[in-house]
Write a protein that holds these residues in place. Structure first.
Motif, PDB file in Angstrom:
ATOM      1  N   VAL A 120      28.816  23.960 -11.038  1.00 50.58           N
ATOM      2  CA  VAL A 120      27.755  24.000 -10.787  1.00 50.58           C
ATOM      3  C   VAL A 120      27.368  23.857  -9.385  1.00 50.58           C
ATOM      4  O   VAL A 120      27.849  22.764  -8.710  1.00 50.58           O
ATOM      5  N   ASN A 121      26.919  24.712  -8.690  1.00 50.94           N
ATOM      6  CA  ASN A 121      26.701  24.826  -7.314  1.00 50.94           C
ATOM      7  C   ASN A 121      24.930  24.268  -6.909  1.00 50.94           C
ATOM      8  O   ASN A 121      24.202  24.901  -7.381  1.00 50.94           O
ATOM      9  N   PHE A 122      25.145  23.200  -6.245  1.00 55.90           N
ATOM     10  CA  PHE A 122      24.127  22.544  -5.759  1.00 55.90           C
ATOM     11  C   PHE A 122      23.321  23.106  -4.804  1.00 55.90           C
ATOM     12  O   PHE A 122      22.021  22.975  -4.363  1.00 55.90           O
ATOM     13  N   LYS A 123      23.784  24.053  -4.040  1.00 55.52           N
ATOM     14  CA  LYS A 123      23.282  24.774  -2.836  1.00 55.52           C
ATOM     15  C   LYS A 123      22.693  23.774  -1.928  1.00 55.52           C
ATOM     16  O   LYS A 123      23.123  22.668  -1.775  1.00 55.52           O
ATOM     17  N   THR A 124      21.437  24.036  -1.404  1.00 57.04           N
ATOM     18  CA  THR A 124      20.681  22.878  -0.637  1.00 57.04           C
ATOM     19  C   THR A 124      19.356  22.662  -1.203  1.00 57.04           C
ATOM     20  O   THR A 124      18.363  22.103  -0.713  1.00 57.04           O
ATOM     21  N   SER A 177      28.032  34.656  -0.993  1.00 58.63           N
ATOM     22  CA  SER A 177      26.933  35.503  -0.447  1.00 58.63           C
ATOM     23  C   SER A 177      26.251  34.829   0.546  1.00 58.63           C
ATOM     24  O   SER A 177      25.635  35.754   1.445  1.00 58.63           O
ATOM     25  N   GLU A 178      25.849  33.581   0.368  1.00 55.74           N
ATOM     26  CA  GLU A 178      24.894  32.956   1.177  1.00 55.74           C
ATOM     27  C   GLU A 178      25.634  32.388   2.395  1.00 55.74           C
ATOM     28  O   GLU A 178      25.103  31.776   3.316  1.00 55.74           O
ATOM     29  N   LYS A 179      26.916  32.440   2.353  1.00 49.26           N
ATOM     30  CA  LYS A 179      27.814  31.957   3.449  1.00 49.26           C
ATOM     31  C   LYS A 179      29.137  32.862   3.610  1.00 49.26           C
ATOM     32  O   LYS A 179      30.097  32.200   3.383  1.00 49.26           O
ATOM     33  N   ILE A 237      32.796  36.572  -9.360  1.00 51.49           N
ATOM     34  CA  ILE A 237      32.375  37.825  -8.874  1.00 51.49           C
ATOM     35  C   ILE A 237      30.689  37.442  -9.023  1.00 51.49           C
ATOM     36  O   ILE A 237      30.197  36.894 -10.329  1.00 51.49           O
ATOM     37  N   GLU A 238      29.943  37.755  -8.169  1.00 47.97           N
ATOM     38  CA  GLU A 238      28.627  37.524  -7.855  1.00 47.97           C
ATOM     39  C   GLU A 238      27.490  38.495  -7.321  1.00 47.97           C
ATOM     40  O   GLU A 238      27.627  38.386  -6.137  1.00 47.97           O
ATOM     41  N   PRO A 239      27.022  39.379  -7.981  1.00 48.48           N
ATOM     42  CA  PRO A 239      26.200  40.359  -7.410  1.00 48.48           C
ATOM     43  C   PRO A 239      25.111  39.717  -6.888  1.00 48.48           C
ATOM     44  O   PRO A 239      24.333  39.008  -7.572  1.00 48.48           O
ATOM     45  N   GLU A 260      22.195  40.575  -5.678  1.00 46.48           N
ATOM     46  CA  GLU A 260      20.855  41.139  -5.830  1.00 46.48           C
ATOM     47  C   GLU A 260      20.475  40.277  -7.315  1.00 46.48           C
ATOM     48  O   GLU A 260      19.229  40.310  -7.537  1.00 46.48           O
ATOM     49  N   LEU A 261      21.389  39.683  -8.042  1.00 49.00           N
ATOM     50  CA  LEU A 261      21.006  38.779  -9.243  1.00 49.00           C
ATOM     51  C   LEU A 261      20.803  37.381  -9.272  1.00 49.00           C
ATOM     52  O   LEU A 261      20.420  36.562  -9.756  1.00 49.00           O
ATOM     53  N   ILE A 262      21.494  36.921  -7.795  1.00 50.13           N
ATOM     54  CA  ILE A 262      21.337  35.572  -7.527  1.00 50.13           C
ATOM     55  C   ILE A 262      20.191  34.906  -7.618  1.00 50.13           C
ATOM     56  O   ILE A 262      19.088  35.462  -7.030  1.00 50.13           O
ATOM     57  N   GLY A 263      19.755  33.931  -8.374  1.00 41.83           N
ATOM     58  CA  GLY A 263      18.545  33.101  -8.466  1.00 41.83           C
ATOM     59  C   GLY A 263      17.497  33.820  -9.112  1.00 41.83           C
ATOM     60  O   GLY A 263      16.245  33.467  -9.058  1.00 41.83           O
ATOM     61  N   THR A 264      17.709  35.345  -9.782  1.00 39.77           N
ATOM     62  CA  THR A 264      16.663  35.911 -10.626  1.00 39.77           C
ATOM     63  C   THR A 264      16.507  35.370 -11.909  1.00 39.77           C
ATOM     64  O   THR A 264      15.690  35.814 -12.526  1.00 39.77           O
ATOM     65  N   GLY A 266      29.289  34.912 -11.663  1.00 44.98           N
ATOM     66  CA  GLY A 266      27.617  34.037 -11.476  1.00 44.98           C
ATOM     67  C   GLY A 266      26.703  34.871 -11.241  1.00 44.98           C
ATOM     68  O   GLY A 266      27.012  36.174 -10.925  1.00 44.98           O
ATOM     69  N   ALA A 267      25.555  34.373 -11.045  1.00 45.43           N
ATOM     70  CA  ALA A 267      24.277  35.103 -10.807  1.00 45.43           C
ATOM     71  C   ALA A 267      23.286  35.272 -11.805  1.00 45.43           C
ATOM     72  O   ALA A 267      23.725  36.045 -12.697  1.00 45.43           O
ATOM     73  N   GLY A 268      22.407  34.602 -11.814  1.00 46.77           N
ATOM     74  CA  GLY A 268      21.440  34.598 -12.968  1.00 46.77           C
ATOM     75  C   GLY A 268      21.388  33.929 -14.138  1.00 46.77           C
ATOM     76  O   GLY A 268      21.046  34.193 -15.339  1.00 46.77           O
ATOM     77  N   ILE A 269      22.632  33.256 -14.187  1.00 50.20           N
ATOM     78  CA  ILE A 269      23.141  32.607 -15.701  1.00 50.20           C
ATOM     79  C   ILE A 269      22.166  31.370 -15.912  1.00 50.20           C
ATOM     80  O   ILE A 269      21.931  30.688 -14.812  1.00 50.20           O
ATOM     81  N   LEU A 284      29.674  30.423 -12.610  1.00 43.19           N
ATOM     82  CA  LEU A 284      29.175  29.668 -11.574  1.00 43.19           C
ATOM     83  C   LEU A 284      27.718  29.962 -11.561  1.00 43.19           C
ATOM     84  O   LEU A 284      27.215  30.908 -11.524  1.00 43.19           O
ATOM     85  N   VAL A 285      27.214  28.635 -11.563  1.00 43.17           N
ATOM     86  CA  VAL A 285      25.651  28.567 -11.884  1.00 43.17           C
ATOM     87  C   VAL A 285      24.771  27.556 -10.940  1.00 43.17           C
ATOM     88  O   VAL A 285      25.570  26.685 -10.452  1.00 43.17           O
ATOM     89  N   ALA A 286      23.838  27.889 -10.544  1.00 43.56           N
ATOM     90  CA  ALA A 286      23.003  27.212  -9.676  1.00 43.56           C
ATOM     91  C   ALA A 286      21.559  26.783 -10.041  1.00 43.56           C
ATOM     92  O   ALA A 286      21.495  25.887 -10.960  1.00 43.56           O
ATOM     93  N   SER A 287      20.841  27.775  -9.953  1.00 44.12           N
ATOM     94  CA  SER A 287      19.249  27.435 -10.069  1.00 44.12           C
ATOM     95  C   SER A 287      18.857  27.210 -11.567  1.00 44.12           C
ATOM     96  O   SER A 287      17.963  26.501 -11.997  1.00 44.12           O
ATOM     97  N   GLY A 288      19.573  27.884 -12.507  1.00 48.25           N
ATOM     98  CA  GLY A 288      19.178  27.613 -13.897  1.00 48.25           C
ATOM     99  C   GLY A 288      19.529  26.297 -14.493  1.00 48.25           C
ATOM    100  O   GLY A 288      19.087  25.752 -15.218  1.00 48.25           O
ATOM    101  N   VAL A 289      20.304  25.535 -13.745  1.00 45.64           N
ATOM    102  CA  VAL A 289      20.580  24.110 -13.968  1.00 45.64           C
ATOM    103  C   VAL A 289      19.783  22.955 -12.859  1.00 45.64           C
ATOM    104  O   VAL A 289      19.124  22.419 -13.292  1.00 45.64           O
TER     105      VAL A 289
HETATM  106  O1  G3P Z   1      26.941  29.910  -6.686  1.00 42.50           O
HETATM  107  C1  G3P Z   1      26.021  30.232  -7.658  1.00 42.50           C
HETATM  108  C2  G3P Z   1      25.048  31.222  -7.324  1.00 42.50           C
HETATM  109  O2  G3P Z   1      24.886  31.858  -6.231  1.00 42.50           O
HETATM  110  C3  G3P Z   1      24.208  31.680  -8.616  1.00 42.50           C
HETATM  111  O3  G3P Z   1      23.062  31.309  -8.499  1.00 42.50           O
HETATM  112  O4  G3P Z   1      20.940  30.537  -8.938  1.00 42.50           O
HETATM  113  O5  G3P Z   1      21.876  32.725  -9.719  1.00 42.50           O
HETATM  114  O6  G3P Z   1      22.648  30.569 -10.732  1.00 42.50           O
HETATM  115  P1  G3P Z   1      22.217  31.419  -9.410  1.00 42.50           P
END
Ligand code: G3P
Length: 234
Positions: A11-15, A97-99, A143-145, A147-151, A182-185, A203-208
């Motif tokens: 779980v990536n907490f990002k900021t 992708s953000e860093k 692997i994280e495309p 364009e799908l991150i946070g969608t 990861g991305a969009g999970i 690898l998941v962030a916003s979904g959690v």
């Molecule tokens: O590092 C995890 C990430 O970039 C995916 O983000 O919000 O699509 O789960 P999210």
């Protein structure tokens, strides 16, 4: 000995404010509770300033979100691998992708991290980049495309070919690298699909982090992991 075990949910907490400071600690505790409840591997990646506090309060693995590729010294504002290690992190994400980092910087981080006993989860935006990074021998590739991150559109369902191509290319370069995606999970089905495609975690962030009920959201992801592994055993 590896400290990050698979199958793994990171779980990536990002900021996100929902996972900053005191709330970072709370989310780490929820993650620990679920890891114990199901007997699964969950790691958390809080902001660097929250690492030490979280490490002192939970027993699941903690990762940094990023480190800089420099040795200790005159590098004001950087996040050193030594500081992250001393704070108690078992490893670090890099090249998110953000860093992003240059490839020579990724190489430097992987070598220095290995020398001080930090594990590296190197993020890649395409299968080709993933294969190139795997030649540098990180412990994990995520692997994280971008364009799908946070969608909320899961890579494992929207672009499964990205995952299968990544696994295929990495196998031909460095089969010992563990592949996660990861991305969009956001759901158990997304995780189940990711595992069935051959990854060893997500690898998941916003979904959690941004869920109304973080604990239930993470529990749902774990159910997908368990389902996929039960199906493998049968
Ligand atoms: O590092 C995890 C990430 O970039 C995916 O983000 O919000 O699509 O789960 P999210």
């Amino acid at each position: 000995m590896k400290k990050l075990k698979t199958p793994l949910i990171i779980v990536n907490f990002k900021t996100y404010l929902e996972a900053t400071g005191q709330r970072a600690l709370e989310l780490a505790k929820k993650s620990e509770r679920i890891a114990n409840e199901f007997g699964v591997n969950i790691a958390v990646a809080p902001q660097a300033v929250d690492i030490a506090k979280i490490v002192s309060m939970v027993s699941i693995p903690v990762l940094a979100q990023h480190v800089d590729p420099y040795p200790p010294g005159a590098y004001t504002g950087s996040i050193s691998m030594e500081a992250v290690k001393e704070a108690g992190a078992v490893g670090t994400l890099i090249n998110h992708s953000e860093k992003r980092l240059r490839i020579d910087e990724v190489d430097e981080v992987i070598k220095r991290a290995a020398s001080i006993g930090l594990e590296v989860v190197a993020c890649a935006n395409t299968p080709e980049v993933a294969a190139s990074l795997s030649a540098l021998r990180p412990d994990f590739i995520a692997i994280e495309p971008p364009e799908l991150i946070g969608t909320g559109k899961a890579v494992s369902k929207t672009k499964p070919e990205v995952i299968t191509n990544t696994i295929r290319l990495i196998k031909s370069v460095n089969p010992s690298v563990v592949v996660i995606c990861g991305a969009g999970i956001t759901s158990s089905d997304d995780v189940e699909a990711a595992i069935k495609l051959g990854t060893q975690g997500v690898l998941v962030a916003s979904g959690v982090v941004r869920a109304k009920d973080q604990e239930e959201a993470l529990r749902d992801l774990v159910r997908g992991l368990v389902r996929a592994y039960d199906a493998r055993i049968l």
